[in-house]
Scaffold this active site. Structure first.
Site, PDB file in Angstrom:
ATOM      1  CG  ASN A 212      -0.196  -0.077   2.508  1.00  0.00           C
ATOM      2  OD1 ASN A 212       0.545   0.835   2.850  1.00  0.00           O
ATOM      3  ND2 ASN A 212      -0.346  -1.185   3.236  1.00  0.00           N
ATOM      4  CG  PHE A 325      -2.435   5.836  13.777  1.00  0.00           C
ATOM      5  CD1 PHE A 325      -1.676   5.584  14.898  1.00  0.00           C
ATOM      6  CD2 PHE A 325      -2.421   7.114  13.226  1.00  0.00           C
ATOM      7  CE1 PHE A 325      -0.921   6.584  15.486  1.00  0.00           C
ATOM      8  CE2 PHE A 325      -1.656   8.124  13.796  1.00  0.00           C
ATOM      9  CZ  PHE A 325      -0.903   7.851  14.931  1.00  0.00           C
ATOM     10  CE  LYS A 339     -11.093   0.402  11.563  1.00  0.00           C
ATOM     11  NZ  LYS A 339     -10.446   1.109  10.476  1.00  0.00           N
ATOM     12  CE  LYS A 343      -8.118  -2.711  15.038  1.00  0.00           C
ATOM     13  NZ  LYS A 343      -7.260  -3.325  14.047  1.00  0.00           N
TER      14      LYS A 343
HETATM   15  N1  CTP Z   1      -3.298  -3.178  12.449  1.00  0.00           N
HETATM   16  C1  CTP Z   1      -2.432  -4.144  12.891  1.00  0.00           C
HETATM   17  N2  CTP Z   1      -2.365  -5.341  12.257  1.00  0.00           N
HETATM   18  C2  CTP Z   1      -3.139  -5.593  11.192  1.00  0.00           C
HETATM   19  C3  CTP Z   1      -4.004  -4.610  10.718  1.00  0.00           C
HETATM   20  C4  CTP Z   1      -4.073  -3.404  11.370  1.00  0.00           C
HETATM   21  O1  CTP Z   1      -1.719  -3.912  13.874  1.00  0.00           O
HETATM   22  N3  CTP Z   1      -3.045  -6.790  10.603  1.00  0.00           N
HETATM   23  C5  CTP Z   1      -3.396  -1.896  13.176  1.00  0.00           C
HETATM   24  C6  CTP Z   1      -2.912  -0.698  12.413  1.00  0.00           C
HETATM   25  O2  CTP Z   1      -1.535  -0.442  12.654  1.00  0.00           O
HETATM   26  C7  CTP Z   1      -3.779   0.413  12.961  1.00  0.00           C
HETATM   27  C8  CTP Z   1      -5.095  -0.279  13.231  1.00  0.00           C
HETATM   28  O3  CTP Z   1      -4.759  -1.635  13.434  1.00  0.00           O
HETATM   29  O4  CTP Z   1      -3.295   0.908  14.184  1.00  0.00           O
HETATM   30  C9  CTP Z   1      -6.005  -0.153  12.070  1.00  0.00           C
HETATM   31  O5  CTP Z   1      -7.132  -0.902  12.288  1.00  0.00           O
HETATM   32  P1  CTP Z   1      -7.822  -1.780  11.154  1.00  0.00           P
HETATM   33  O6  CTP Z   1      -9.113  -2.250  11.702  1.00  0.00           O
HETATM   34  O7  CTP Z   1      -6.967  -2.831  10.639  1.00  0.00           O
HETATM   35  O8  CTP Z   1      -7.988  -0.705  10.066  1.00  0.00           O
HETATM   36  P2  CTP Z   1      -8.274  -0.990   8.599  1.00  0.00           P
HETATM   37  O9  CTP Z   1      -7.338  -1.995   7.998  1.00  0.00           O
HETATM   38  O10 CTP Z   1      -8.340   0.335   7.956  1.00  0.00           O
HETATM   39  O11 CTP Z   1      -9.673  -1.686   8.774  1.00  0.00           O
HETATM   40  P3  CTP Z   1     -10.868  -1.615   7.786  1.00  0.00           P
HETATM   41  O12 CTP Z   1     -10.264  -1.980   6.486  1.00  0.00           O
HETATM   42  O13 CTP Z   1     -11.809  -2.609   8.326  1.00  0.00           O
HETATM   43  O14 CTP Z   1     -11.344  -0.196   7.890  1.00  0.00           O
END
Ligand code: CTP
Length: 420
Positions: A212, A325, A339, A343
């Site tokens: 990304n 974040f 979130k 979490k």
């Molecule tokens: N995060 C993480 N490990 C993952 C995915 C996300 O630690 N495998 C952490 C990111 O660093 C951030 C937060 O979780 O602090 C983001 O939450 P997440 O729910 O994963 O956000 P998105 O991926 O944007 O979720 P969505 O696509 O459902 O909006």
């Protein structure tokens, strides 16, 4: 070479009409030696003593002079200057400029920038001893100090006019030392922060990956701000084109699985976990050993979920203070709070991305950002600013929430032990 304790800091230096204006040259030199970026704003009065060209040459940037200069306003007007600065230092500050500042005048560019800015303002006064001692000046100083303005000096001694007494500008070494101190608040001293930053890369074959646009800038700015706040910082970083901030221990990773392993290895050393990384949510089920050949017209990629590293940390290391974040395209508060709950973390910093974001902040590679921070029972907005500035504000907030959290945990423990 002195330690670059101001590296990455932006100092806006205001020079006003005082015979000490020439001493600002030495202030600029020392600020730059300490690693700071310096921009100079001169008042009309200052230009009677020193030419802007001197300060342009020393600071390496054009000097800002006029409030209503069309060209200057188009390039970097007073609002941009106010946003640009991490600190405003006025050295020397004349009696007249103290009056302007105390009474909120916006007649000079420098005063307008001060009004438009919310960063710390430090002032090194320089004037004749009678002017300094005059009740009007002293009243202005009192007003400004009450509003949080930091006074550096003045010094006493022989003055340019021949008088001896209090009012001359304090030496530039002391001024720069005080500016450095402003950035080293010890709010996280003794603590270790583990920060993840950047994207991850999920391999498809030996030459291709899914990833990304994360630049890692926010995470790196947080790592740096945490160092300034006195913490030890471990930065687990995906592939980014950024330099490791001074004194930060950096561990490079590629995939989400690598990041997960590195975090697990380091987390026990940390009291605070800040998860800024844009971790890939999915990885290819089968990573091809050889390069995928373009034989088929259509191929299907099967993906499986990666571990949510942030949720894993909170679940397995419950004592860690966790900050997440969230980047959302809509409905910021609801999604961010969901979130936070899901979490089970202590705090989440959320920003809008895509068409809902402001033009400057909503892109991954931007140097600007704005954040809404939520925690159980509270929230705050960190207004549009540089990522460096926002990181400092966020780190200060983390330090504050962390200490409250510790008190609560302690209270709970006491209640539990009383019950037993
Ligand atoms: N995060 C993480 N490990 C993952 C995915 C996300 O630690 N495998 C952490 C990111 O660093 C951030 C937060 O979780 O602090 C983001 O939450 P997440 O729910 O994963 O956000 P998105 O991926 O944007 O979720 P969505 O696509 O459902 O909006």
């Amino acid at each position: 070479m002195p330690m670059q304790r101001l590296s990455n800091k932006r100092v806006l230096l205001g020079v006003t009409g005082s015979i000490a204006a020439y001493k600002a040259a030495d202030v600029i030199r020392r600020l730059r030696e300490a690693g700071a970026e310096v921009r100079v704003v001169m008042t009309e009065g200052a230009k009677a003593f020193v030419t802007p060209l001197t300060f342009q040459a020393l600071s390496g940037s054009p000097v800002h002079e006029n409030l209503l200069d069309k060209e200057a306003e188009a390039a970097m007007g007073h609002i941009e200057l106010a946003r640009w600065a991490d600190v405003i230092l006025i050295a020397p500050a004349s009696a007249n400029s103290l009056t302007g500042l105390a009474h909120g005048r916006a007649d000079e560019l420098l005063h307008a920038v001060c009004l438009a800015s919310d960063v710390p303002l430090a002032i090194a006064p320089a004037m004749n001893k009678h002017m300094w001692a005059d009740p009007a000046t002293q009243e202005n100083v009192r007003l400004l100090a009450q509003r949080g303005v930091i006074f550096i000096g003045p010094d006493s001694g022989e003055q340019a006019c021949g008088d001896v007494g209090e009012g001359r500008m304090i030496d530039s070494e002391t001024i720069v030392a005080r500016i450095t101190e402003l950035f080293s608040v010890g709010s996280l001293s003794g603590l270790t922060l583990l920060v993840t930053a950047g994207p991850t890369r999920e391999a498809l074959d030996p030459v291709r990956y899914l990833s990304n646009h994360s630049s890692g800038k926010m995470g790196y700015a947080i790592a740096e701000a945490a160092i300034e706040a006195g913490a030890k910082v471990i930065l687990v970083s995906g592939p980014v084109a950024l330099e490791t901030p001074d004194r930060v221990t950096r561990i490079n990773v590629e995939s989400a699985a690598d990041m997960e392993a590195a975090v697990k290895e380091q987390i026990t050393a940390a009291e605070i976990f800040v998860s800024t990384a844009a971790v890939a949510d999915y990885r290819p089920v089968n990573v091809q050993q050889e390069k995928i050949k373009k034989k088929e017209n259509r191929i299907t990629l099967e993906l499986e979920k990666n571990t949510d590293i942030l949720a894993m940390v909170k679940a397995d290391y419950a004592k860690t203070f966790c900050v997440g974040f969230a980047a959302e395209t809509q409905d910021l508060e609801n999604y961010a709070r969901a979130k936070l709950k899901q979490k089970n973390i202590e705090m989440i910093a959320a920003n809008l991305v895509g068409s809902a974001a402001t033009k400057t902040s909503g892109t991954f590679n931007s140097d600007l950002n704005e954040l809404n921070v939520y925690w159980q029972g509270g929230e705050t907005k960190l207004e549009l600013g540089s990522k460096t500035k926002l990181a400092r504000q966020l780190v200060a907030l983390i330090a504050q929430r962390f200490s409250l959290h510790e008190i609560n945990v302690q209270n709970e423990n006491n209640v539990i032990s009383l019950k037993q």
